[in-house]
Design a protein around this motif. Sequence first.
Motif, short mmCIF file in Angstrom:
data_model
loop_
_atom_site.label_atom_id
_atom_site.label_comp_id
_atom_site.label_asym_id
_atom_site.label_seq_id
_atom_site.Cartn_x
_atom_site.Cartn_y
_atom_site.Cartn_z
N SER A 1 0.80 -1.21 0.00
CA SER A 1 0.00 0.00 0.00
C SER A 1 0.85 1.28 0.00
O SER A 1 0.66 2.15 -0.85
CB SER A 1 -0.93 -0.05 1.21
OG SER A 1 -1.59 1.16 1.37
N CYS A 2 1.81 1.39 0.94
CA CYS A 2 2.55 2.66 1.03
C CYS A 2 3.99 2.56 0.52
O CYS A 2 4.65 3.58 0.35
CB CYS A 2 2.54 3.19 2.46
SG CYS A 2 3.59 2.25 3.58
N GLY A 3 4.47 1.35 0.31
CA GLY A 3 5.82 1.19 -0.25
C GLY A 3 6.94 1.19 0.77
O GLY A 3 8.08 0.91 0.44
N TYR A 4 6.61 1.52 2.03
CA TYR A 4 7.67 1.52 3.05
C TYR A 4 7.95 0.09 3.51
O TYR A 4 7.07 -0.78 3.43
CB TYR A 4 7.29 2.44 4.22
CG TYR A 4 7.60 3.88 3.89
CD1 TYR A 4 8.89 4.37 4.08
CD2 TYR A 4 6.64 4.71 3.35
CE1 TYR A 4 9.20 5.68 3.75
CE2 TYR A 4 6.95 6.02 3.02
CZ TYR A 4 8.23 6.50 3.22
OH TYR A 4 8.55 7.79 2.87
N PRO A 5 9.18 -0.18 3.96
CA PRO A 5 9.55 -1.55 4.31
C PRO A 5 8.73 -2.13 5.47
O PRO A 5 8.38 -1.42 6.40
CB PRO A 5 11.02 -1.40 4.74
CG PRO A 5 11.47 -0.14 4.15
CD PRO A 5 10.29 0.75 4.10
N THR A 6 8.47 -3.41 5.37
CA THR A 6 7.69 -4.12 6.38
C THR A 6 8.05 -5.60 6.30
O THR A 6 8.66 -6.03 5.32
CB THR A 6 6.17 -3.92 6.13
OG1 THR A 6 5.44 -4.76 7.01
CG2 THR A 6 5.76 -4.26 4.70
N THR A 7 7.63 -6.38 7.31
CA THR A 7 7.90 -7.82 7.24
C THR A 7 6.69 -8.56 6.67
O THR A 7 6.76 -9.74 6.37
CB THR A 7 8.21 -8.37 8.64
OG1 THR A 7 7.20 -7.92 9.52
CG2 THR A 7 9.57 -7.91 9.12
N SER A 8 5.53 -7.87 6.55
CA SER A 8 4.36 -8.55 5.96
C SER A 8 3.97 -7.86 4.65
O SER A 8 4.66 -6.95 4.21
CB SER A 8 3.20 -8.53 6.96
OG SER A 8 3.17 -7.32 7.66
N ASP A 9 2.87 -8.29 4.04
CA ASP A 9 2.52 -7.67 2.75
C ASP A 9 2.08 -6.22 2.92
O ASP A 9 2.43 -5.35 2.13
CB ASP A 9 1.39 -8.48 2.08
CG ASP A 9 1.90 -9.83 1.60
OD1 ASP A 9 3.12 -9.94 1.38
OD2 ASP A 9 1.09 -10.76 1.49
N ILE A 10 1.27 -5.99 3.96
CA ILE A 10 0.78 -4.64 4.25
C ILE A 10 1.35 -4.24 5.61
O ILE A 10 1.26 -5.02 6.56
CB ILE A 10 -0.77 -4.62 4.33
CG1 ILE A 10 -1.40 -5.18 3.04
CG2 ILE A 10 -1.29 -3.22 4.64
CD1 ILE A 10 -1.33 -4.26 1.85
N CYS A 11 1.92 -3.05 5.69
CA CYS A 11 2.59 -2.67 6.95
C CYS A 11 1.57 -2.36 8.05
O CYS A 11 0.38 -2.16 7.78
CB CYS A 11 3.52 -1.47 6.72
SG CYS A 11 2.67 0.11 6.60
N GLY A 12 2.07 -2.32 9.27
CA GLY A 12 1.21 -2.09 10.44
C GLY A 12 0.48 -0.76 10.36
O GLY A 12 -0.68 -0.65 10.74
#
Length: 305
Positions: A277-288
Amino acid sequence: MKCVKCRDRAAVHIRRHNSAFCQGCFQEYFSNQVARAIKEDHMLTRQDRILVAVSGGKDSLALWDVLSTLGYDTGGLHIHQGIFEYSASSYEKTTRFAAERGLSLITIDLAAEGDLDIPGVASSTRRTQCSACGVIKRHYFNKVAVEGGYTVMATGHNLDDEAARLLGNVLHWQTPYLAVQSPVLEATHPQLVRKVKPLYRLSEYETAAYAFLRGIDYIVEECPFSHDAIQLQYKEALNQLEHRSPGTKHSFVLGFLREGRKAFAEASAVQLKECLSCGYPTTSDICGFCRLQEQVHKAKSGLRN
Ligand code: AMP
Ligand code: ZN
C-alpha cells in the motif's frame, strides 16, 4: 559533597559512577556521555542530517539541545497526537523551544492526516492508545526523515527506558524484539533511515537534571494514556534494584548490548518487503501503519453509512 572535577560544591550526585558534579561540570559530563555514545556506537557523523523526534518532554528536548550545542546539523519533528490538553501543551513547549533557538521544526498533526489522532484511532479500532500511537509515530518518524532527505533519526530514549524495555522483552522472551533492541539500528533498506538513541547511557534523573540546569521548559505531565502501566512498573522495579545496588540498570543494558544481543540478532534475521500500500519496508505484505489506517477508514465509513 564536592564536584569530582573542580572541587566546587556538587549539584548532581551520580551514585552508579560514585561521583558528583557542580552545575557546569555536570553539563560537560552529560555532553561527554552523548559524544561517547555517538562515537563508540558509530551513531552520527558531521555529514549527517539528523531529524530529532521531539515530544516536548525533558529527554527529547535535552537531546536536541545537546546535539545542536555539539554542532550537529539537526531539525526537529513533532507529532501532534490530538490528546487534548496534553498534546496542546507538548506542541506549545516544542514550538517555543525551537523558535527561541532558531531551530527548524516540522510538525505533523495526526487529526489532519485522515483522522489519525490517538483518541479517535483507539475508539475506531480496537487497539490500545499506546499500541496505535507506537505504530503511527514510528511510521511518521521514518517517512518524514526519508522524504526530507535526513540521514538519521534520533529519539530521546534514556537508560531507564532501555532498561525497562529490556526487562519486558526478557520477561516475555520476545526474541525478535531482543534481536533489534539497540541504540543504533542501521538502515537496511533505501526507504529506511538509521535510528539512534544518543541518551541511552544517561538516566532519567540525569536528563531531568540537565534539562533543569539548561533552563529548558518541558512538559512535566505524563501522557494521560501512559497506562503503558506495565512499562512504568518495570521502571519502578528497576529503580528499587538500582537504589540497593547502583549501576544495575547500566550493567543490565550495556551488558546485554555487549554480550547478549548478537545471539538473538543472528537467530532471527528478518526479510524486509515493501508494503503493497505505502511502499515503506515491512515484514508482511501490508505494513502495520496501513493496516491501522484501513481499520480507521472502515470504522469511519461504517459510521457514515
Ligand atoms: P516515549 O515513547 O513517549 O517514551 O518517547 C520516546 C521518544 O520518542 C522521545 O524521547 C521522543 O524522541 C520521541 N517522541 C515521543 N513522542 C513524540 C511526539 N509526539 N513527537 C515526536 N517525537 C516523539
Ligand atoms: Zn504501508
